[in-house]
Design a protein around this motif. Structure first.
Motif, PDB file in Angstrom:
ATOM      1  N   LEU A   1       1.659   3.159   2.615  1.00  0.00           N
ATOM      2  CA  LEU A   1       0.950   3.835   3.532  1.00  0.00           C
ATOM      3  C   LEU A   1       2.015   3.970   4.795  1.00  0.00           C
ATOM      4  O   LEU A   1       2.277   3.075   5.615  1.00  0.00           O
ATOM      5  CB  LEU A   1      -0.289   3.334   4.373  1.00  0.00           C
ATOM      6  CG  LEU A   1      -1.637   3.847   3.617  1.00  0.00           C
ATOM      7  CD1 LEU A   1      -2.977   2.939   4.026  1.00  0.00           C
ATOM      8  CD2 LEU A   1      -2.074   5.165   3.944  1.00  0.00           C
TER       9      LEU A   1
ATOM     10  N   ASP B   1      -2.665   9.786   5.757  1.00  0.00           N
ATOM     11  CA  ASP B   1      -2.176   8.941   6.703  1.00  0.00           C
ATOM     12  C   ASP B   1      -1.327  10.075   7.682  1.00  0.00           C
ATOM     13  O   ASP B   1      -1.128   9.955   8.908  1.00  0.00           O
ATOM     14  CB  ASP B   1      -1.146   8.262   6.359  1.00  0.00           C
ATOM     15  CG  ASP B   1      -0.125   8.809   5.392  1.00  0.00           C
ATOM     16  OD1 ASP B   1      -0.235   9.765   4.854  1.00  0.00           O
ATOM     17  OD2 ASP B   1       0.965   7.973   5.042  1.00  0.00           O
TER      18      ASP B   1
ATOM     19  N   ARG C   1     -11.665   5.907   1.404  1.00  0.00           N
ATOM     20  CA  ARG C   1     -12.617   4.952   0.455  1.00  0.00           C
ATOM     21  C   ARG C   1     -13.721   5.873   0.274  1.00  0.00           C
ATOM     22  O   ARG C   1     -14.717   5.728  -0.741  1.00  0.00           O
ATOM     23  CB  ARG C   1     -12.739   3.671   1.150  1.00  0.00           C
ATOM     24  CG  ARG C   1     -11.658   2.713   0.688  1.00  0.00           C
ATOM     25  CD  ARG C   1     -12.027   1.288   0.976  1.00  0.00           C
ATOM     26  NE  ARG C   1     -10.766   0.512   0.843  1.00  0.00           N
ATOM     27  CZ  ARG C   1     -11.069  -0.779   0.737  1.00  0.00           C
ATOM     28  NH1 ARG C   1     -11.920  -1.288   1.111  1.00  0.00           N
ATOM     29  NH2 ARG C   1      -9.950  -1.520   0.451  1.00  0.00           N
TER      30      ARG C   1
ATOM     31  N   VAL D   1      -8.162   4.738   6.390  1.00  0.00           N
ATOM     32  CA  VAL D   1      -8.419   4.232   5.083  1.00  0.00           C
ATOM     33  C   VAL D   1     -10.073   4.202   4.971  1.00  0.00           C
ATOM     34  O   VAL D   1     -10.412   4.561   3.601  1.00  0.00           O
ATOM     35  CB  VAL D   1      -8.003   2.677   5.232  1.00  0.00           C
ATOM     36  CG1 VAL D   1      -8.312   1.938   3.890  1.00  0.00           C
ATOM     37  CG2 VAL D   1      -6.403   2.733   5.093  1.00  0.00           C
TER      38      VAL D   1
ATOM     39  N   ALA E   1      -5.324  -2.681   3.539  1.00  0.00           N
ATOM     40  CA  ALA E   1      -5.137  -1.989   4.735  1.00  0.00           C
ATOM     41  C   ALA E   1      -6.219  -2.216   5.545  1.00  0.00           C
ATOM     42  O   ALA E   1      -6.110  -2.169   6.774  1.00  0.00           O
ATOM     43  CB  ALA E   1      -4.663  -0.660   4.203  1.00  0.00           C
ATOM     44  N   LEU E   2      -7.492  -2.029   5.121  1.00  0.00           N
ATOM     45  CA  LEU E   2      -8.660  -1.792   5.920  1.00  0.00           C
ATOM     46  C   LEU E   2      -9.112  -3.307   6.820  1.00  0.00           C
ATOM     47  O   LEU E   2      -9.032  -3.064   8.032  1.00  0.00           O
ATOM     48  CB  LEU E   2      -9.980  -1.502   4.909  1.00  0.00           C
ATOM     49  CG  LEU E   2     -11.143  -1.270   5.956  1.00  0.00           C
ATOM     50  CD1 LEU E   2     -10.926  -0.016   6.779  1.00  0.00           C
ATOM     51  CD2 LEU E   2     -12.318  -0.940   4.880  1.00  0.00           C
TER      52      LEU E   2
ATOM     53  N   PRO F   1      -5.218   1.825  -0.683  1.00  0.00           N
ATOM     54  CA  PRO F   1      -5.532   1.160   0.376  1.00  0.00           C
ATOM     55  C   PRO F   1      -5.175  -0.145   0.412  1.00  0.00           C
ATOM     56  O   PRO F   1      -4.805  -1.028   1.422  1.00  0.00           O
ATOM     57  CB  PRO F   1      -7.049   1.414   0.536  1.00  0.00           C
ATOM     58  CG  PRO F   1      -7.319   2.668  -0.276  1.00  0.00           C
ATOM     59  CD  PRO F   1      -6.360   2.649  -1.268  1.00  0.00           C
TER      60      PRO F   1
ATOM     61  N   HIS G   1      -6.651  11.829  -0.143  1.00  0.00           N
ATOM     62  CA  HIS G   1      -6.091  10.596  -0.755  1.00  0.00           C
ATOM     63  C   HIS G   1      -4.674  10.745  -0.882  1.00  0.00           C
ATOM     64  O   HIS G   1      -3.969   9.763  -1.090  1.00  0.00           O
ATOM     65  CB  HIS G   1      -6.798  10.647  -2.116  1.00  0.00           C
ATOM     66  CG  HIS G   1      -8.180  10.092  -2.204  1.00  0.00           C
ATOM     67  ND1 HIS G   1      -8.294   8.766  -2.458  1.00  0.00           N
ATOM     68  CD2 HIS G   1      -9.406  10.647  -1.775  1.00  0.00           C
ATOM     69  CE1 HIS G   1      -9.705   8.586  -2.428  1.00  0.00           C
ATOM     70  NE2 HIS G   1     -10.366   9.664  -1.953  1.00  0.00           N
TER      71      HIS G   1
ATOM     72  N   THR H   1       0.887  -1.192   0.084  1.00  0.00           N
ATOM     73  CA  THR H   1      -0.103  -0.064   0.027  1.00  0.00           C
ATOM     74  C   THR H   1       0.784   1.195   0.222  1.00  0.00           C
ATOM     75  O   THR H   1       0.577   2.144  -0.347  1.00  0.00           O
ATOM     76  CB  THR H   1      -0.923  -0.028   1.254  1.00  0.00           C
ATOM     77  OG1 THR H   1      -0.130  -0.004   2.328  1.00  0.00           O
ATOM     78  CG2 THR H   1      -1.842  -1.105   1.210  1.00  0.00           C
TER      79      THR H   1
ATOM     80  N   ILE I   1      -2.870   7.360  -1.974  1.00  0.00           N
ATOM     81  CA  ILE I   1      -2.986   6.331  -1.515  1.00  0.00           C
ATOM     82  C   ILE I   1      -3.606   5.030  -1.958  1.00  0.00           C
ATOM     83  O   ILE I   1      -4.758   5.466  -2.441  1.00  0.00           O
ATOM     84  CB  ILE I   1      -3.434   6.533   0.084  1.00  0.00           C
ATOM     85  CG1 ILE I   1      -2.682   7.694   0.569  1.00  0.00           C
ATOM     86  CG2 ILE I   1      -3.622   5.304   0.983  1.00  0.00           C
ATOM     87  CD1 ILE I   1      -2.952   8.080   2.001  1.00  0.00           C
TER      88      ILE I   1
END
Length: 300
Positions: free
Chosen positions: A34, A192, A176, A172, A119-120, A116, A188, A32, A114
């Protein structure tokens, strides 16, 4: 189960969990990009390494050497100091890293959105598991009367890890839900950064508390745990066949799992001195029944 056995078992569970979750975090970061996931993964992987060190300390801190005939208990609060200091350093470095990315986007217009990816689900799963681990470690420490400085440090570290994971998941989720070409489309590119700032503000108190308490233990401050102090004082007063007025104070010190109960006797007469010395073996045994690593000392 012996205090050291409980501590070692809890630390071993912590090490195994942190190894797998830290490895998973670094893999998700590679997928990702992130920074918040990097913070989460590296934080957890370092927690694995520190848990391994904690296990070694737990196995050896009670051992006596020629240079340290009272044992190596100082290693336990020393571990807490280094763990807390490194946690603060890691939080600071993550803020600097994410802030540089935000600066590049807002000032120089440089940045990539980003992605995702996984990640979620990763973040929310890690949040639940880390918080459960934190409560487990806290409960194990409660079962041994909060004797373990290292379990206290690991419990707070796991709680921070869980908060970081939860924050990453929320960030995240927001990304979205926000359109990239809308008013909040900048999230976006910089989402983070904002969540890391929030997480650092929320979690920074925990390592500061560990640093403060571990430093006090390391440098020999008196214990401020009211429950332990009250229990020690009650046992001492019930076990000494002298007048309460003769006892000036009962001071309790803690260094790692080692406790020292210092009974201060004012203006002792020979009879009082003899009574204290005669009562010491039985009193020491009674104290050890509740606190296995405690030393009884009389100061006249």
């Amino acid at each position: 189960m012996h205090q050291k056995q409980i501590e070692k078992k809890a630390l071993l569970i912590t090490a195994v969990f942190n190894f797998f979750s830290g490895t998973a975090g670094i893999i998700v970061y590679i997928l990702t990009g992130l920074n918040a996931i990097l913070l989460d993964g590296v934080f957890t992987f370092i927690a694995f390494l520190s848990a391994v060190v904690a296990i070694l300390i737990s196995q050896n801190s009670h051992k006596q050497t020629k240079s340290f005939p009272q044992g190596l208990h100082f290693m336990e609060p020393l571990y807490g100091v280094f763990k807390a200091a490194f946690t603060l350093f890691l939080l600071g470095m993550t803020v600097v890293e994410s802030a540089s990315d935000a600066y590049a986007y807002f000032v120089e217009g440089i940045g990539a959105p980003i992605v995702p990816g996984p990640a979620l689900p990763y973040a929310f799963l890690m949040a639940v598991l880390c918080i459960l681990l934190s409560f487990y470690l806290r409960r194990m420490n409660q079962s041994i009367h909060h004797a373990s400085t290292m379990l206290a440090a690991e419990s707070k570290s796991s709680l921070i890890d869980g908060l970081i994971s939860a924050g990453v998941g929320l960030a995240v989720l927001v990304i979205r839900l926000v359109a990239i070409d809308g008013t909040f489309g900048f999230l976006h590119y910089t989402g983070d950064f904002f969540i890391i700032i929030f997480l650092v503000i929320v979690s920074i108190k925990e390592p500061i508390d560990v640093l403060k308490e571990s430093s006090k233990e390391l440098f020999g401050a008196t214990l401020d745990d009211g429950e332990t102090i009250q229990a020690v004082r009650m046992i001492v007063k019930e076990g000494l066949a002298i007048k309460e007025d003769d006892v000036l104070d009962i001071l309790v010190y803690k260094q790692g799992m080692k406790l020292v109960a210092n009974v201060v006797i004012q203006d002792p007469e020979p009879e009082v001195l003899k009574t204290c010395l005669d009562a010491k073996p039985a009193l020491q045994e009674t104290l050890n029944a509740k606190f296995p690593h405690i030393e009884l000392v009389f100061t006249f």
